[in-house]
Design a protein around this motif. Structure first.
Motif, PDB file in Angstrom:
ATOM      1  N   VAL A  55     -35.708 -27.811 -22.387  1.00  0.00           N
ATOM      2  CA  VAL A  55     -34.945 -26.783 -23.096  1.00  0.00           C
ATOM      3  C   VAL A  55     -34.938 -27.103 -24.582  1.00  0.00           C
ATOM      4  O   VAL A  55     -34.739 -28.258 -24.983  1.00  0.00           O
TER       5      VAL A  55
ATOM      6  N   CYS B   6     -37.999 -23.782 -22.287  1.00  0.00           N
ATOM      7  CA  CYS B   6     -37.157 -22.596 -22.446  1.00  0.00           C
ATOM      8  C   CYS B   6     -36.433 -22.694 -23.783  1.00  0.00           C
ATOM      9  O   CYS B   6     -35.724 -23.676 -24.041  1.00  0.00           O
TER      10      CYS B   6
ATOM     11  N   ASP C  50     -45.151 -23.353 -22.253  1.00  0.00           N
ATOM     12  CA  ASP C  50     -44.715 -22.659 -21.043  1.00  0.00           C
ATOM     13  C   ASP C  50     -43.705 -23.476 -20.248  1.00  0.00           C
ATOM     14  O   ASP C  50     -43.009 -22.931 -19.381  1.00  0.00           O
TER      15      ASP C  50
ATOM     16  N   GLU D 171     -35.313 -12.692 -22.672  1.00  0.00           N
ATOM     17  CA  GLU D 171     -34.449 -12.451 -21.518  1.00  0.00           C
ATOM     18  C   GLU D 171     -33.003 -12.595 -21.991  1.00  0.00           C
ATOM     19  O   GLU D 171     -32.650 -13.599 -22.614  1.00  0.00           O
TER      20      GLU D 171
ATOM     21  N   LEU E 290     -33.489 -21.678 -25.691  1.00  0.00           N
ATOM     22  CA  LEU E 290     -32.163 -21.160 -25.352  1.00  0.00           C
ATOM     23  C   LEU E 290     -31.377 -20.865 -26.629  1.00  0.00           C
ATOM     24  O   LEU E 290     -31.168 -21.751 -27.457  1.00  0.00           O
TER      25      LEU E 290
ATOM     26  N   TYR F 109     -43.936 -20.199 -28.263  1.00  0.00           N
ATOM     27  CA  TYR F 109     -42.847 -20.352 -27.296  1.00  0.00           C
ATOM     28  C   TYR F 109     -42.340 -18.967 -26.902  1.00  0.00           C
ATOM     29  O   TYR F 109     -41.554 -18.344 -27.634  1.00  0.00           O
TER      30      TYR F 109
ATOM     31  N   VAL G 276     -34.620 -17.300 -23.902  1.00  0.00           N
ATOM     32  CA  VAL G 276     -33.429 -16.801 -23.215  1.00  0.00           C
ATOM     33  C   VAL G 276     -32.283 -16.718 -24.224  1.00  0.00           C
ATOM     34  O   VAL G 276     -31.948 -17.716 -24.869  1.00  0.00           O
TER      35      VAL G 276
ATOM     36  N   VAL H 110     -32.291 -21.675 -15.874  1.00  0.00           N
ATOM     37  CA  VAL H 110     -33.522 -22.269 -16.405  1.00  0.00           C
ATOM     38  C   VAL H 110     -34.335 -22.875 -15.273  1.00  0.00           C
ATOM     39  O   VAL H 110     -33.819 -23.678 -14.487  1.00  0.00           O
ATOM     40  N   THR H 111     -35.608 -22.513 -15.202  1.00  0.00           N
ATOM     41  CA  THR H 111     -36.483 -22.988 -14.119  1.00  0.00           C
ATOM     42  C   THR H 111     -37.580 -23.916 -14.618  1.00  0.00           C
ATOM     43  O   THR H 111     -38.404 -24.370 -13.837  1.00  0.00           O
ATOM     44  N   VAL H 112     -37.613 -24.192 -15.920  1.00  0.00           N
ATOM     45  CA  VAL H 112     -38.612 -25.101 -16.490  1.00  0.00           C
ATOM     46  C   VAL H 112     -37.937 -26.435 -16.799  1.00  0.00           C
ATOM     47  O   VAL H 112     -36.712 -26.522 -16.858  1.00  0.00           O
TER      48      VAL H 112
ATOM     49  N   ASN I  22     -40.997 -18.194 -23.740  1.00  0.00           N
ATOM     50  CA  ASN I  22     -39.913 -18.206 -22.751  1.00  0.00           C
ATOM     51  C   ASN I  22     -38.589 -18.353 -23.497  1.00  0.00           C
ATOM     52  O   ASN I  22     -38.064 -19.444 -23.679  1.00  0.00           O
TER      53      ASN I  22
END
Length: 335
Positions: A108, A35, A32, A83, A37, A59, A63, A103-105, A61
């Motif tokens: 990456v 991210c 969690d 997303e 990517l 995984y 993007v 990205v807020t976590v 999350n």
């Protein structure tokens, strides 16, 4: 290869040329906090399977930042729960920089959407971050399918890796790998300008330049599915990458950059001078203009060499000062 990965993750690490002991950390990184990517361009044939592969590894999350594909890449990515962002510019480098703004976590995991990288290697890529590394590169050559890379591509990749080691003084084994894991904080310390596919090259150079703690882990690399077409051109793109390596040496290894220009100037001036002297001795011909050009080339070459030495001294002092400030900051945090 697993033993190599463990040794790489537990041994002293590279920090811009210095050897620094790795501080073992016991906490594990939760999926969690990561991210995944995925920069994409016309990857409709593979993006769905790539996303599902990471979901199966825990995984979720994910993007996808898309370069305005004309196929169904974005629709398929949304259907599989990712997303989806549409980049405002063009090129992989610009896409990665733009995506990091959302990205807020803290971690990456960056991967290409062409299905050549194995989502099962995700934990292997993330694990060194828990040990204290800031940047992880997946080495494709450790376990590569026989038909995953054409002979010309393989030769070019190895030549580029050797050039990187020679120019920038670090052995990252596979600087063009699209499978990367890094901390968001370390990424924001880098000065990235590349808009295109040279982003991997610039990331490697910036890691050396800024002393980002970097390690390499072995990964598997599969052949691109038949229905998926590559956007790369080996000769043209290889030349662009080599040019980028040389250009980036201007701020990371100025002695090499300006020194090579200086040596070229001195050598060309000396050759012209030898020709002028030979013509005068053999035929009593004078070449005043060529003599002036020769002298100018030699003088310019010497000046560039001197500038390279001075620049290298400044870069060295800057790195020492930065390490001193970072050490003071760590000591203050520990207190």
């Amino acid at each position: 290869m697993e033993d190599d990965a463990v040794r790489a993750a537990s041994s002293p690490r590279s920090n811009g040329g210095d050897v620094v002991a790795v501080t073992e950390q016991t906490r594990e990184i939760s999926p969690d906090e990561v991210c995944v990517l995925i920069p994409t361009l016309e990857e409709a044939a593979t993006i769905g399977d790539v996303i599902e592969g990471f979901y199966e590894q825990g995984y979720t999350n994910v993007v996808v930042i898309d370069g305005d594909s004309e196929d169904d890449t974005r629709e398929i990515a949304r259907e599989h729960g990712a997303e989806v962002l549409v980049q405002s510019g063009s090129g992989k480098g610009q896409a990665v920089r733009e995506a990091l703004e959302y990205v807020t976590v803290p971690y990456v995991l960056m991967v290409d959407g062409d299905g050549t990288y194995d989502p099962a290697d995700a934990d292997k890529m993330i694990e060194p971050l828990a040990r204290g590394y800031d940047h992880v590169i997946g080495n494709r050559f450790a376990d590569m399918d026989d038909d995953a890379m054409r002979a010309l591509n393989g030769f070019g990749n190895r030549m580029i890796n050797r050039a990187f080691g020679f120019v920038h003084g670090a052995n990252y084994q596979d600087i063009l790998s699209g499978y990367r894991a890094f901390t968001v904080d370390s990424f924001r310390r880098l000065s990235l300008d590349s808009d295109g596919f040279t982003i991997e090259t610039e990331l490697a150079v910036e890691c050396v330049k800024h002393g980002i703690d970097t390690t390499v882990v072995p990964i598997s690399y599969r052949a691109r599915p038949d229905e998926s077409e590559t956007n790369l051109h080996p000769v043209k793109d290889g030349g662009t990458i080599l040019l980028a390596l040389y250009s980036l040496a201007k701020t990371n290894n100025p002695l090499f950059y300006f020194g090579s220009l200086g040596v070229s100037g001195i050598a060309s001036g000396a050759l012209i001078a030898m020709y002028v002297l030979w013509e005068w001795i053999q035929y009593t011909r004078s070449h005043e203009v060529l003599a002036v050009v020769s002298a100018a080339a030699i003088i310019l070459g010497v000046q560039l060499l001197m500038f390279g030495v001075l620049s290298d001294m400044l870069v060295t002092l800057h790195r020492e000062q930065r390490r001193r400030l970072e050490r003071i900051a760590r000591e203050e945090r520990d207190e």
